[in-house]
Design a protein around this motif. Structure first.
Motif, short mmCIF file in Angstrom:
data_model
loop_
_atom_site.label_atom_id
_atom_site.label_comp_id
_atom_site.label_asym_id
_atom_site.label_seq_id
_atom_site.Cartn_x
_atom_site.Cartn_y
_atom_site.Cartn_z
N PHE B 241 0.86 -1.31 0.01
CA PHE B 241 0.15 -0.03 -0.04
C PHE B 241 0.82 1.21 -0.16
N ALA B 242 2.13 1.16 0.60
CA ALA B 242 2.89 2.40 0.73
C ALA B 242 3.35 2.83 -0.67
N ALA B 243 3.73 1.69 -1.43
CA ALA B 243 4.17 1.94 -2.57
C ALA B 243 3.21 2.61 -3.51
N ALA B 244 2.01 2.09 -3.56
CA ALA B 244 0.83 2.54 -4.38
C ALA B 244 0.40 4.06 -3.68
N PHE B 245 0.58 4.24 -2.36
CA PHE B 245 0.49 5.59 -1.84
C PHE B 245 1.21 6.52 -2.34
N ILE B 246 2.48 6.15 -2.42
CA ILE B 246 3.54 7.22 -3.00
C ILE B 246 3.22 7.61 -4.19
N GLY B 247 2.69 6.92 -4.95
CA GLY B 247 2.15 7.01 -6.52
C GLY B 247 1.00 7.91 -6.63
N GLY B 248 0.62 7.94 -5.27
CA GLY B 248 -0.97 8.79 -5.14
C GLY B 248 -2.05 8.07 -5.91
N LEU B 249 -2.00 6.75 -5.74
CA LEU B 249 -2.85 5.68 -6.47
C LEU B 249 -3.15 6.46 -7.71
N TYR B 250 -2.37 6.98 -8.50
CA TYR B 250 -2.81 7.30 -9.63
C TYR B 250 -1.65 6.89 -10.92
N SER B 251 -0.31 7.41 -10.51
CA SER B 251 0.62 7.19 -11.55
C SER B 251 1.35 5.90 -11.40
N LEU B 252 1.27 5.41 -12.71
CA LEU B 252 1.94 3.70 -12.56
C LEU B 252 3.52 3.92 -12.55
N PRO B 253 4.03 4.68 -13.31
CA PRO B 253 5.50 4.95 -13.41
C PRO B 253 6.06 5.40 -11.86
N ILE B 254 5.47 6.27 -11.09
CA ILE B 254 5.83 6.52 -9.68
C ILE B 254 5.80 5.65 -8.99
N THR B 255 4.59 4.72 -8.98
CA THR B 255 4.35 3.53 -8.02
C THR B 255 5.50 2.65 -8.12
N ALA B 256 5.85 2.41 -9.39
CA ALA B 256 7.03 1.28 -9.69
C ALA B 256 8.29 1.76 -8.93
N VAL B 257 8.39 3.22 -9.10
CA VAL B 257 9.77 3.77 -8.66
C VAL B 257 9.90 3.53 -7.13
N ALA B 258 8.67 3.93 -6.56
CA ALA B 258 8.53 3.82 -5.22
C ALA B 258 8.68 2.41 -4.74
N SER B 259 8.17 1.45 -5.61
CA SER B 259 8.39 -0.02 -4.82
C SER B 259 10.01 -0.12 -5.01
N ILE B 260 10.50 0.18 -5.98
CA ILE B 260 12.16 0.06 -6.19
C ILE B 260 12.66 0.68 -4.94
#
Lengths: 345, 319
Positions: B241-260
């Protein structure tokens, strides 16, 4: 042979403690729109605070060296039992102090938490608070002075000096019900006041409330202080009732149970929350009785409880999204509607 | 040695988080449902592989594992949508009701799995409640052919699954009409409906894809971890959830970067803390929570489900 009186006292005690949580969750989530999925964090914090004060402080005041005989050891537990049976005034005094400290500390903790979470939407509030519960549990596991994974035992029940278990249980039940009544009165007074109307408007549309000049973050923070404080008190009551705390008692499932209570009763109504708590705690107290089915079932009957409660909750939400008992409209709305109808006719 | 291990863990966890948080963002964008039952798809993906592996006699190929996990994860997700979320959407309930219901679903799925595991443990005399690592025989063959025997198998499995899903998602969303329609639904469902796109069917497809892709994290997990339990989803939920949350639950690229970034920070920091201070791995969640809190205080993510007004006020008051 089932001890009916013992069963009733036990059930009502659990009911009073969980009803405090349910009423406060109803005020937070059903009325103010704060999605609290971390109820167990405040409940657990209150329980640990209660456990620490009612053991360490009691031992220290009585002159026991808590470094040599900490309360999570056998020596500490024996010393605690002796002190709590021989010194009623001290036990009651320390217990009262623990209730006050729990209220203030968990309240302030809740208030501080609102600073980061009021900036985001309900999904994130729920997630962040859920994390808080898990983080606190991780901290309890790693803290040796509260017993780590094993937790603490021998937390004195404040009426244990009465000598008769039934009588001390009854006195403790009265105390818990009194605190529940206090929680209900405070919630009810808030609901009937202008603040209650503001809270409902924030829940329905916080942007509109903001545009009308309401200080939404501040109001939410105040409410969260109050509800977190009462949740902490419920935690202290719980710790002293079961005489032990350990990290496994404060898992997310507890939050889920409280949510189930307010959903079954009706999330917008404190009375509904109390009824929900009454029903679910009764089911919870009855379910252990079917543990005897263990030899007939090929799996542990304990696993059925969350499945059963989850099913009830899901079905109720699909059929009645506002819960079984929806809140009646306040009197002023009723009279205003009646007046409008009269004028129209 | 510790650093090498931490790097390997970061690598595998990056893929696990990407494969579980990207679908979460995708489902929220398309359906506006914040699904707390999401991590259960990982658990179901892992357990399908475990059960089939035991039935086949511990010789499951990765291709079969991926197919089964994808189908089962997708079906669980689709059933949740059809039986629970769709009826709720007809009632026009608030997001809170969705969240609470998804929490209810989470516990139903989790404890049903506990019951199934206990029944299977009795039937096969193997501990399904804590299952050991599974090796994929086709990945072993690939390692032999390519001479990659010195590499841990889970790094190859994670790379194969992660890259394949990444490429497939890229093609789906950027090169096909179907992907365009899915993006359209996320942006403005009514407008897409007016254009004649069958929204219901596409929403069903989204749920299936979300469950299927998330379940693939489970396929990697059983190859990596020495102990898979029915609590697997619960243990990953915060990072996911934290990774998805950092991506604002909107941006797929930011979510992927946040996961890494999340996987790197938590594994490296944990390795350092463990090496120098003997800190237990249970603080992992506290590290993630610290990151989330820091982001919340410094800059709440864009589109964070209603966080805009307060940031707006702040900006106005500064001016």
């Amino acid at each position: 042979m089932i001890d009916i009186t013992g069963f009733l006292i036990n059930w009502l005690e659990y009911f009073a403690i969980y009803a405090i949580l349910a009423v406060t969750l109803s005020l937070e989530s059903g009325i103010s729109g704060i999605t609290n999925f971390g109820k167990v964090a405040f409940f657990g914090l209150g329980a640990y605070l209660g456990a620490i004060i009612n053991t360490y402080l009691l031992l220290a005041i009585s002159g026991v060296d808590v470094v040599k005989a900490p309360p999570y050891t056998a020596e500490g537990v024996i010393a605690l039992i002796e002190i709590s049976t021989l010194n009623p005034a001290l036990v009651l005094g320390v217990f009262t102090l623990s209730i006050l400290v729990s209220f203030i500390v968990t309240g302030v903790f809740g208030y501080l938490l609102t600073y980061p979470i009021i900036r985001v939407g309900s999904g994130f509030v729920g997630f962040t608070l859920l994390c808080v519960g898990e983080v606190l549990r991780g901290i309890y596991v790693n803290m040796e002075f509260v017993g780590g994974t094993n937790g603490m035992l021998g937390i004195p029940q404040p009426f244990i000096w009465l000598g008769i278990p039934m009588l001390s249980g009854l006195c403790y039940l009265l105390l818990s019900v009194t605190i529940l009544a206090l929680t209900y009165i405070v919630t009810d007074r808030i609901l009937g006041s202008p603040l209650g109307r503001t809270l409902r408007s924030i829940r329905d549309d916080d942007i509109a409330a903001l545009c009308l000049g309401k200080d939404v973050p501040k109001i939410k923070s105040k409410i969260f202080f109050l509800t977190s404080g009462f949740s902490g008190v419920a935690g202290t009551l719980y710790a002293c009732y079961v005489s032990s705390v350990n990290p496994q008692m404060f898992v997310t499932l507890v939050t889920f149970n409280v949510w189930a209570m307010i959903i079954i009763g009706g999330s917008e109504s404190p009375i509904g929350a109390i009824i929900g708590a009454l029903i679910l705690t009764l089911i919870e107290r009855i379910l252990p009785l079917i543990a005897s089915l263990n030899e007939y079932l090929p799996f542990t009957p304990d696993y059925l409880r969350p499945v059963f409660i989850g099913l009830i909750m899901t079905i109720v939400l699909i059929k009645y999204p506002r819960g079984l008992i929806s809140m009646k409209p306040p009197k002023f709305i009723k009279s205003a509607v009646e007046e409008l109808i009269r004028e129209a006719s | 040695m510790e650093i090498y291990r931490a790097i390997l863990c970061s690598y595998v966890f990056s893929w696990i988080y990407i494969l579980s948080s990207l679908p979460l963002t995708l489902s929220y964008r398309t359906t506006k449902v914040f699904n707390f039952a999401h991590p259960i798809f990982i658990t179901y993906g892992a357990y399908v592989v475990i059960i089939v592996n035991e039935v086949l006699g511990r010789e499951i190929p990765l291709a079969v594992a991926v197919f089964l996990a994808f189908v089962v994860g997708g079906l669980v997700s689709l059933i949740s949508h059809l039986l629970v979320f769709k009826p709720l959407s007809y009632q026009r309930v608030s997001s809170n009701v969705y969240m609470v219901t998804s929490m209810g679903l989470w516990f139903i799925y989790q404890y049903v799995l506990y019951i199934v595991c206990q029944l299977l443990t009795r039937r096969y005399d193997v501990n399904f409640l804590s299952y050991s690592t599974i090796e994929y025989k086709d990945v072993r063959f690939l390692q032999d052919v390519l001479g990659l025997n010195s590499m841990p198998q889970y790094t190859i499995t994670a790379t194969l699954i992660g890259v394949s899903v990444g490429v497939a998602l890229y093609i789906l969303f950027n090169k096909t009409v179907l992907g365009l329609s899915l993006r359209g639904i996320a942006d403005n469902a009514s407008l897409v409906a007016i254009c004649g796109v069958p929204i219901n069917r596409l929403v069903n497809l989204t749920w299936f894809l979300v469950g299927g892709i998330t379940a693939l994290s489970g396929v990697i997990w059983v190859n990596f971890s020495g102990s898979t339990t029915p609590d697997l989803g619960l243990n990953i939920v915060v990072d996911n959830f934290a990774a998805a949350f950092i991506g604002g639950l909107y941006s797929l690229p930011i979510t992927a970067v946040a996961s890494i970034v999340l996987a790197l920070i938590e594994n490296m920091l944990l390795a350092v803390l463990n090496y120098y201070f003997g800190v237990q791995p249970t603080v992992r969640i506290a590290i993630v929570f610290g990151i989330v809190l820091a982001i919340l205080v410094a800059r709440p993510p864009m589109g964070a489900g209603g966080g805009l007004p307060y940031r707006f006020i702040k900006r106005v008051s500064r001016k």
